[in-house]
Write an enzyme that holds these catalytic residues in place. Structure first.
Site, mmCIF file in Angstrom:
data_model
loop_
_atom_site.group_PDB
_atom_site.id
_atom_site.type_symbol
_atom_site.label_atom_id
_atom_site.label_comp_id
_atom_site.label_asym_id
_atom_site.label_seq_id
_atom_site.Cartn_x
_atom_site.Cartn_y
_atom_site.Cartn_z
ATOM 1 N N ASP A 141 0.815 -1.215 0.000
ATOM 2 C CA ASP A 141 0.000 0.000 0.000
ATOM 3 C C ASP A 141 0.849 1.266 0.000
ATOM 4 O OD1 ASP A 141 0.911 -0.533 2.579
ATOM 5 O OD2 ASP A 141 -1.057 -1.120 3.306
ATOM 6 N N ASP A 187 -7.645 -2.793 14.173
ATOM 7 C CA ASP A 187 -9.049 -2.978 13.770
ATOM 8 C C ASP A 187 -9.223 -4.163 12.815
ATOM 9 O OD1 ASP A 187 -7.957 -2.024 11.397
ATOM 10 O OD2 ASP A 187 -9.283 -0.297 11.218
ATOM 11 N N HIS A 195 -7.426 -4.784 10.001
ATOM 12 C CA HIS A 195 -7.112 -4.613 8.573
ATOM 13 C C HIS A 195 -5.829 -5.353 8.197
ATOM 14 C CE1 HIS A 195 -4.857 -0.701 9.776
ATOM 15 N NE2 HIS A 195 -3.933 -1.537 9.353
ATOM 16 N N GLU A 198 -9.729 -1.754 5.272
ATOM 17 C CA GLU A 198 -10.385 -1.449 6.541
ATOM 18 C C GLU A 198 -11.670 -2.276 6.674
ATOM 19 O OE1 GLU A 198 -8.713 -0.035 8.624
ATOM 20 O OE2 GLU A 198 -7.987 1.978 8.133
HETATM 21 C C1 F6R Z 1 1.309 -1.585 6.071
HETATM 22 C C2 F6R Z 1 0.074 -2.334 6.186
HETATM 23 C C3 F6R Z 1 -0.727 -2.379 7.433
HETATM 24 C C4 F6R Z 1 0.122 -2.629 8.675
HETATM 25 C C5 F6R Z 1 -0.760 -2.543 9.917
HETATM 26 C C6 F6R Z 1 0.019 -2.803 11.181
HETATM 27 O O1 F6R Z 1 1.863 -1.763 4.794
HETATM 28 O O2 F6R Z 1 -0.307 -2.920 5.215
HETATM 29 O O3 F6R Z 1 -1.693 -3.392 7.326
HETATM 30 O O4 F6R Z 1 0.723 -3.883 8.576
HETATM 31 O O5 F6R Z 1 -1.357 -1.293 9.975
HETATM 32 O O6 F6R Z 1 0.932 -1.767 11.368
HETATM 33 P P1 F6R Z 1 2.092 -1.903 12.430
HETATM 34 O O7 F6R Z 1 2.956 -3.010 11.974
HETATM 35 O O8 F6R Z 1 2.810 -0.587 12.386
HETATM 36 O O9 F6R Z 1 1.444 -2.181 13.740
#
Ligand code: F6R
Length: 259
Positions: free
Chosen positions: A66, A135, A137, A142
């Site tokens: 992303d 959450d 994702h 989301e």
């Molecule tokens: C980032 C992504 C998100 C993160 C998620 C957890 O490329 O795709 O799904 O993996 O927001 O973020 P962290 O690892 O910072 O807790």
């Protein structure tokens, strides 16, 4: 059922996944990796530095999950910069073979489709690294995201913007929109490796692995995939109902099966 591996800490999880990726790259120099950003995969990338030293990585390709929309690609927290800083430079990958969805505004309406073509042209993703949001994702899909979704623009939830505020001056500085591989795109990868560390991820992990399949918890989509490794520390595993079974299965897994 996903294979759940409960490790001592994030460093042990990073080492385990890095061992597997390094072996994959040695076996198949043209491996296509799927890269996550955020804090969770950093121990994997750190452990890969030593494991890939001296290995020819010039044929490896990689696709990020992303990117923020409308953020200057030169911003230190744009995922283009993060991937360059944490993955491309330290591992010596060819920058031309490492791609991200384009989050810049001109052409944003077809950036998702363009990215899907790029992934398909590369023959698909061999191993997709995933983190998980509090959450539920994965990527930036989301709650409510379709299991069939492809790369597209999404609106980040308030929760995600607050979670990611630590990388910016505050939640209001976190971009409101992102472009992310869809759940359908992620499910097309040949092997999913989801990592989660810390108590803050426990509820999301339990929902993803043991909860019902629901778009309300997008990570539950991993239950539809035939090859998933979920690597968690004790804190992230703390609300799993079958934790003892996962420990036993891992302890007795034949070595030749690997991850
Ligand atoms: C980032 C992504 C998100 C993160 C998620 C957890 O490329 O795709 O799904 O993996 O927001 O973020 P962290 O690892 O910072 O807790």
């Amino acid at each position: 059922m996903a294979e759940v591996i409960i490790v001592r800490d994030a460093a042990a999880g990073g080492a385990l996944v890095a061992d597997h990726i390094a072996a994959l790259v040695r076996r198949r120099p043209e491996t296509v990796l799927g890269l996550a950003t955020g804090s969770t995969p950093l121990p994997v990338y750190a452990a890969l530095r030593t494991r890939l030293a001296g290995v020819d990585v010039s044929h490896v390709r990689a696709f990020a999950l992303d990117e923020y929309v409308g953020l200057d690609p030169a911003h230190p927290e744009s995922y283009a910069r993060v991937i360059e800083r944490e993955v491309v430079r330290p591992l010596g990958l060819d920058p031309a073979r490492v791609r991200l969805p384009r989050g810049t505004l001109p052409g944003i309406e077809h950036a998702g489709e363009d990215y899907e073509h790029e992934i398909a042209d590369a023959g698909g993703i061999d191993l997709q690294i995933l983190g998980i949001g509090s959450d539920g994702h994965i990527g930036f899909n989301e709650p409510g995201s379709s299991f069939a979704s492809r790369t597209r623009v999404k609106t980040l939830t308030r929760q995600t913007r607050e979670d990611n505020a630590r990388f910016f001056a505050g939640p209001d500085e976190v971009p409101r929109h992102c472009i992310t591989q869809g759940l359908g795109t992620i499910l097309d990868a040949r092997h999913l490796v989801l990592l989660a560390f810390g108590e803050g991820k426990a509820a999301a992990v339990a929902g993803a692995v043991e909860g019902p399949l629901t778009a309300s918890l997008p990570a539950s989509a991993i239950q539809l995939h035939e090859r998933v490794s979920v690597v968690v520390d004790e804190a992230a595993a703390s609300t799993l109902g079958f934790a003892d079974y996962y420990r036993e299965a891992w302890a007795h897994k034949p070595a030749w099966q690997g991850l």
